[in-house]
Scaffold this active site. Structure first.
Site, mmCIF file in Angstrom:
data_model
loop_
_atom_site.group_PDB
_atom_site.id
_atom_site.type_symbol
_atom_site.label_atom_id
_atom_site.label_comp_id
_atom_site.label_asym_id
_atom_site.label_seq_id
_atom_site.Cartn_x
_atom_site.Cartn_y
_atom_site.Cartn_z
ATOM 1 N N SER A 10 -17.926 43.992 0.760
ATOM 2 C CA SER A 10 -18.478 42.965 1.641
ATOM 3 C C SER A 10 -18.390 41.619 0.939
ATOM 4 O O SER A 10 -18.956 41.441 -0.149
ATOM 5 C CB SER A 10 -19.932 43.273 1.973
ATOM 6 O OG SER A 10 -20.536 42.104 2.488
ATOM 7 N N HIS A 35 -14.971 43.933 4.332
ATOM 8 C CA HIS A 35 -16.089 43.938 5.275
ATOM 9 C C HIS A 35 -16.592 42.511 5.433
ATOM 10 O O HIS A 35 -16.980 41.867 4.456
ATOM 11 C CB HIS A 35 -17.181 44.863 4.728
ATOM 12 C CG HIS A 35 -18.338 45.053 5.638
ATOM 13 N ND1 HIS A 35 -18.343 45.971 6.671
ATOM 14 C CD2 HIS A 35 -19.560 44.461 5.674
ATOM 15 C CE1 HIS A 35 -19.515 45.935 7.292
ATOM 16 N NE2 HIS A 35 -20.270 45.012 6.709
ATOM 17 N N ASP A 37 -19.266 40.148 7.061
ATOM 18 C CA ASP A 37 -20.602 40.108 7.646
ATOM 19 C C ASP A 37 -20.835 38.773 8.340
ATOM 20 O O ASP A 37 -21.078 37.757 7.694
ATOM 21 C CB ASP A 37 -21.657 40.292 6.548
ATOM 22 C CG ASP A 37 -21.756 41.731 6.084
ATOM 23 O OD1 ASP A 37 -21.853 42.626 6.939
ATOM 24 O OD2 ASP A 37 -21.721 41.956 4.861
ATOM 25 N N MET A 39 -23.169 36.542 10.475
ATOM 26 C CA MET A 39 -24.603 36.446 10.818
ATOM 27 C C MET A 39 -24.890 35.079 11.431
ATOM 28 O O MET A 39 -24.385 34.065 10.948
ATOM 29 C CB MET A 39 -25.455 36.596 9.557
ATOM 30 C CG MET A 39 -25.212 37.885 8.804
ATOM 31 S SD MET A 39 -26.378 38.040 7.451
ATOM 32 C CE MET A 39 -25.702 39.460 6.588
ATOM 33 N N HIS A 68 -18.250 42.887 11.016
ATOM 34 C CA HIS A 68 -19.587 43.379 11.376
ATOM 35 C C HIS A 68 -20.351 42.217 11.999
ATOM 36 O O HIS A 68 -20.787 41.311 11.291
ATOM 37 C CB HIS A 68 -20.255 43.897 10.080
ATOM 38 C CG HIS A 68 -21.659 44.367 10.253
ATOM 39 N ND1 HIS A 68 -22.464 44.659 9.173
ATOM 40 C CD2 HIS A 68 -22.402 44.604 11.359
ATOM 41 C CE1 HIS A 68 -23.651 45.054 9.616
ATOM 42 N NE2 HIS A 68 -23.641 45.021 10.929
ATOM 43 N N MET A 70 -23.323 40.497 13.391
ATOM 44 C CA MET A 70 -24.787 40.482 13.468
ATOM 45 C C MET A 70 -25.172 39.190 14.178
ATOM 46 O O MET A 70 -25.715 38.250 13.580
ATOM 47 C CB MET A 70 -25.384 40.565 12.057
ATOM 48 C CG MET A 70 -25.253 41.949 11.455
ATOM 49 S SD MET A 70 -25.451 41.939 9.666
ATOM 50 C CE MET A 70 -23.794 41.513 9.171
ATOM 51 N N MET A 140 -26.589 51.665 9.112
ATOM 52 C CA MET A 140 -27.142 50.698 8.154
ATOM 53 C C MET A 140 -28.112 51.429 7.232
ATOM 54 O O MET A 140 -29.025 52.112 7.695
ATOM 55 C CB MET A 140 -27.902 49.576 8.878
ATOM 56 C CG MET A 140 -27.067 48.604 9.695
ATOM 57 S SD MET A 140 -25.731 47.774 8.823
ATOM 58 C CE MET A 140 -26.578 46.944 7.483
ATOM 59 N N ASP A 178 -23.559 51.180 5.307
ATOM 60 C CA ASP A 178 -23.578 49.772 4.916
ATOM 61 C C ASP A 178 -24.947 49.388 4.375
ATOM 62 O O ASP A 178 -25.936 49.384 5.115
ATOM 63 C CB ASP A 178 -23.224 48.916 6.146
ATOM 64 C CG ASP A 178 -23.136 47.429 5.823
ATOM 65 O OD1 ASP A 178 -23.221 47.061 4.637
ATOM 66 O OD2 ASP A 178 -22.981 46.649 6.781
HETATM 67 C C1 DX5 Z 1 -26.294 43.497 5.212
HETATM 68 C C2 DX5 Z 1 -24.799 43.515 5.338
HETATM 69 C C3 DX5 Z 1 -24.136 44.336 4.293
HETATM 70 C C4 DX5 Z 1 -24.325 43.777 2.898
HETATM 71 C C5 DX5 Z 1 -24.055 44.821 1.878
HETATM 72 O O1 DX5 Z 1 -26.810 42.801 6.282
HETATM 73 O O2 DX5 Z 1 -24.419 44.050 6.586
HETATM 74 O O3 DX5 Z 1 -22.775 44.481 4.581
HETATM 75 O O4 DX5 Z 1 -23.499 42.694 2.643
HETATM 76 O O5 DX5 Z 1 -24.372 44.294 0.631
HETATM 77 P P1 DX5 Z 1 -24.877 45.240 -0.559
HETATM 78 O O6 DX5 Z 1 -23.771 46.215 -0.845
HETATM 79 O O7 DX5 Z 1 -25.127 44.289 -1.671
HETATM 80 O O8 DX5 Z 1 -26.115 45.931 -0.068
HETATM 81 ZN ZN ZN Z 2 -22.292 44.634 6.912
#
Ligand code: DX5
Ligand code: ZN
Length: 220
Positions: A10, A35, A37, A39, A68, A70, A140, A178
């Site tokens: 990620s 990956h 993320d 947000m 992903h 969010m 998750m 994840d």
């Molecule tokens: C959390 C994200 C994850 C996160 C994982 O909201 O969706 O993808 O970046 O990071 P680590 O591996 O540090 O938990």
């Molecule tokens: Zn994620």
């Protein structure tokens, strides 16, 4: 036991000031996915990056892009993420709810792979009907919003349950986990049937990224 485990670093834990180099580092370390993320500060209490970041990273790598989302109303932005180069687009049950099936079909209509994501406190039963529509199901193992959180082991039962559904129906679906994945929790996730492991801080925080990717995969 899943033999072909894929690693999805990620970029949330990467240094954003040199993103291109960071991507190359994980590519050279043998990761299969990236990956991403996304947000929006509304669905989750944090803001990361959006479509342009995905498009710009697309120029420097052929790794599989696992976006992903969010964000609220992800259906409004699917087409733009497809154009930016997404390979997988995953959306949350908690945001889409009764519209989940339509959003998954919308993603598929663009010729990319679709996935649903469930938070740690969402039971599998809520999404069971939609599993066969997916190319990937993501469990998750932290509440979404931030990297570097502690793995929630209680979600492993859900992974086993989803793995059973996938195998019983003979479906070709990746089971992703994840949040909080390191070499120790990765082993638990693999034993529970996961095939794609997201890891942010355990990869980008490591001094030897190649070793970190190997350790998470479980290679001796
Ligand atoms: C959390 C994200 C994850 C996160 C994982 O909201 O969706 O993808 O970046 O990071 P680590 O591996 O540090 O938990
Ligand atoms: Zn994620």
């Amino acid at each position: 036991m899943i033999r072909n485990v894929k690693i999805a670093p990620s970029v949330l834990s990467a240094d954003f000031s040199k993103m291109g180099e960071e991507i190359k580092r994980v590519e050279n370390a043998g990761a299969e996915f990236i990956h991403l993320d996304v947000m929006d500060g509304v669905f989750v209490p944090n803001i990361t990056f959006g479509i342009k970041m995905v498009a710009d990273i697309r120029k420097v790598t052929n790794l599989i892009f696992d976006c992903h989302l969010m964000i609220v109303k992800p259906e409004k932005y699917i087409e733009q993420f497809v154009k930016a180069g997404a390979d997988y687009i995953t959306v949350h049950y908690e945001e889409c709810k009764e519209n989940l099936e339509n959003v998954l079909k919308q993603i598929k209509s663009y010729g990319v792979k679709c996935g649903l994501v469930i938070n740690p406190d969402t039971p599998v039963e809520k999404v069971e009907n939609c599993i066969p529509l997916c190319d990937m199901v993501t469990v998750m193992s932290v509440f979404p919003g931030f990297g570097g959180q502690k793995f929630i082991p209680e979600v492993l039962g859900k992974c086993k349950k989803i793995r059973e559904i996938i195998d019983a129906k003979g479906l070709d679906i990746e089971l992703e986990i994840d949040g909080g994945i390191n070499s120790t929790t990765a082993k638990l996730a693999i034993d529970a049937g996961c095939s794609v492991l997201v890891a942010g801080s355990a990869v980008f925080g490591a001094s030897d990224i190649e070793k970190a990717v190997k350790d998470i995969r479980g290679n001796k």
